[in-house]
Design an enzyme around this catalytic site. Structure first.
Site, mmCIF file in Angstrom:
data_model
loop_
_atom_site.group_PDB
_atom_site.id
_atom_site.type_symbol
_atom_site.label_atom_id
_atom_site.label_comp_id
_atom_site.label_asym_id
_atom_site.label_seq_id
_atom_site.Cartn_x
_atom_site.Cartn_y
_atom_site.Cartn_z
ATOM 1 N N LYS A 79 0.853 -1.196 0.000
ATOM 2 C CA LYS A 79 0.000 0.000 0.000
ATOM 3 C C LYS A 79 0.887 1.244 0.000
ATOM 4 C CE LYS A 79 -3.978 2.016 2.439
ATOM 5 N NZ LYS A 79 -4.923 1.859 3.564
ATOM 6 N N SER A 154 -9.823 1.910 2.652
ATOM 7 C CA SER A 154 -8.926 2.648 1.785
ATOM 8 C C SER A 154 -7.892 1.773 1.072
ATOM 9 C CB SER A 154 -8.177 3.709 2.614
ATOM 10 O OG SER A 154 -7.362 3.099 3.607
ATOM 11 N N SER A 178 -10.154 -0.523 6.823
ATOM 12 C CA SER A 178 -9.542 -0.319 5.506
ATOM 13 C C SER A 178 -8.827 -1.524 4.913
ATOM 14 C CB SER A 178 -8.564 0.863 5.556
ATOM 15 O OG SER A 178 -9.265 2.067 5.686
#
Length: 478
Positions: A79, A154, A178
């Site tokens: 990420k 996210s 997330s």
């Protein structure tokens, strides 16, 4: 078996037995990325040359009979809010569009020590603020199961690359769901570990008391293996746990759940829950019973207030954490400005997206004189009550079953204009972060339209082994 369908364990065995070269595996994934990335939009930065060089080094070590790490030759996607030395780390924001960290996050150091191969940095909601990956400054990631729908957020890129076979495993971060919500939306497995189990050093902060890095993968075992590598005390993160001994998460993972007592909070089965998700939960309850577990209805009344507390606390911490992005020390800087005050104002106005600005304003308001006690202090008291309520619940139950999201993966653009509806999608996930406990999201079923449905298993602090056992038992029944 095709390389792209292999689990971490299968890939590792094939590499060590010299049936496959790491270079072949990395090439297979990059070939698939080139086929699918134009449609999925999951990667912000690709590291093909770096990854191929690392793969050749692993192959050389194995050919020479040298010792290699437990993730030797395994590709992994990261990420884009986790710092990687020499590789751009943007947080999917214009503010950090060209930021290249001069150091590795602790989790990246641990991955490299075990010879894992970073193949790229993946898309996310800007500064991890969002539930759909529509808030990225660069691109909107699409759900590989239905490209008209969001992958969740996210960590939408982290889930999408695993679902689209563009990486076998990935790292995400979870502040209020997330990792778990994207895992559910994309039909993969994702774990939010106990707060403090995994170092946050090198994770660009959103809400420091809630953020936690965690694994996503095809299977429960993949996530267990990855967690074992990245977990552990870190002197560079004073919130990392100093009391917890490092565990072997694969040990006993296939032992089943006979005799376990699992709670199902009645508050989590309210009218706002999609009927197909409700049916999935009901079917899972019967499955758990058939596997020898006792499943009981229970109550967690205070958790109904968790969403409001979460958005006040997380926004307040974001307001403080993001104050450093001012156009002076680092980050985006406009070409024209009159003085230092204009520089700061213009930098933040031009470089932050709407959702980030919204949360900074909400957080600043909650921390301001006259409102601090009414909002922030009250939210902290509620957080403590939620933590205590879960602690009491786990005195009577081994695990708790829960939906991940009240809704199925929604259409791109469907909720973007209504932040409140987007926030309500986090209703089943935020309490876990407030309490600091671990939870796993795993595929449960598919809807009539073929959309993935996930479920959550919650455990007590440092109860990851128990969670993995139960998740693995359900996974084998799919």
């Amino acid at each position: 078996m095709e390389i792209l369908d292999m689990t971490v364990e299968q890939l590792r065995n094939a590499i060590l037995d010299k049936h496959l070269k790491s270079e072949d595996i990395v090439k297979a994934y990059f070939d698939n990325i080139k086929r699918n990335e134009p449609e999925i939009n999951a990667y912000i930065t690709l590291c093909e040359d770096y990854a191929l060089k690392e793969a050749k080094d692993v192959d050389k070590k194995i050919a020479n009979g040298d010792k290699v790490g437990r993730l030797a030759g395994i590709p992994i996607a990261i990420k884009d809010n986790i710092c990687t030395d020499g590789i751009k780390t943007t947080c999917a924001s214009k503010m950090l569009y060209d930021f290249v960290p001069p150091y590795d996050a602790t989790v990246i150091k641990k991955l490299k020590a075990e010879d894992a191969i970073i193949i790229g940095k993946v898309n996310m909601d800007e500064f991890a603020m969002g539930s759909s990956t529509e808030n990225s400054a660069f691109k909107i990631t699409k759900n590989p199961r239905d490209i008209t729908r969001v992958p969740g957020g996210s960590s939408g890129g982290s889930a999408a690359v695993v679902a689209a076979k563009m990486a076998p495993i990935s790292l995400g971060s979870d502040t209020g769901g997330s990792i778990r919500q994207p895992a559910a939306f994309c039909g993969v497995v994702g774990l939010k570990p106990t707060y403090g189990l995994v170092s946050r050093f090198g994770l660009i902060a959103f809400a420091s008391s809630l953020d936690q890095i965690g694994p996503l993968g095809k299977t429960v075992k993949d996530c267990a293996e990855l967690l074992e590598v990245i977990s552990g005390e870190d002197e560079l993160d004073n919130t990392s746990s100093k009391k917890h001994e490092k565990e072997d998460y694969l040990e006993g993972i296939d032992d089943g759940i006979k005799g376990m007592k699992i709670g199902m909070p009645k508050e989590f089965l309210n009218d706002g829950l999609d009927p197909e998700i409700r049916k999935c939960i009901d079917d899972t309850i019967e499955k758990l019973k058939s596997l020898g577990a006792e499943v009981c209805e229970m109550s967690l009344p205070i958790t109904e207030e968790g969403l409001s507390a979460y958005y006040i606390i997380s926004s307040a911490e974001a307001s403080s954490n993001l104050a450093r992005f001012d156009g002076i020390r680092y980050g985006y800087r406009p070409d024209d400005f009159e003085d230092v005050y204009d520089l700061m104002e213009t930098s933040r106005s031009e470089a932050f997206g709407d959702e980030v600005k919204r949360r900074i304003m909400l957080g600043t308001y909650a921390l301001s004189s006259g409102y601090y006690d009414a909002y922030y202090k009250r939210a902290l008291k509620l957080k403590k009550k939620i933590k205590n309520e879960f602690k009491e619940a786990f005195e009577n139950y081994d695990l708790i079953l829960s939906p991940v999201s009240p809704v199925l993966p929604f259409k791109i653009g469907e909720k973007k204009a209504d932040p409140l509806q987007m926030y309500l999608a986090d209703i089943y996930t935020v309490n876990i972060n407030l309490a600091g406990i671990p939870a796993i999201s795993l595929p449960c079923s598919v809807s009539k339209e073929g959309l993935p449905i996930g479920l959550q298993l919650l455990g007590p602090h440092f109860g990851e082994k128990k969670i993995f056992r139960a998740a693995r038992a359900l996974e084998k029944e799919r």
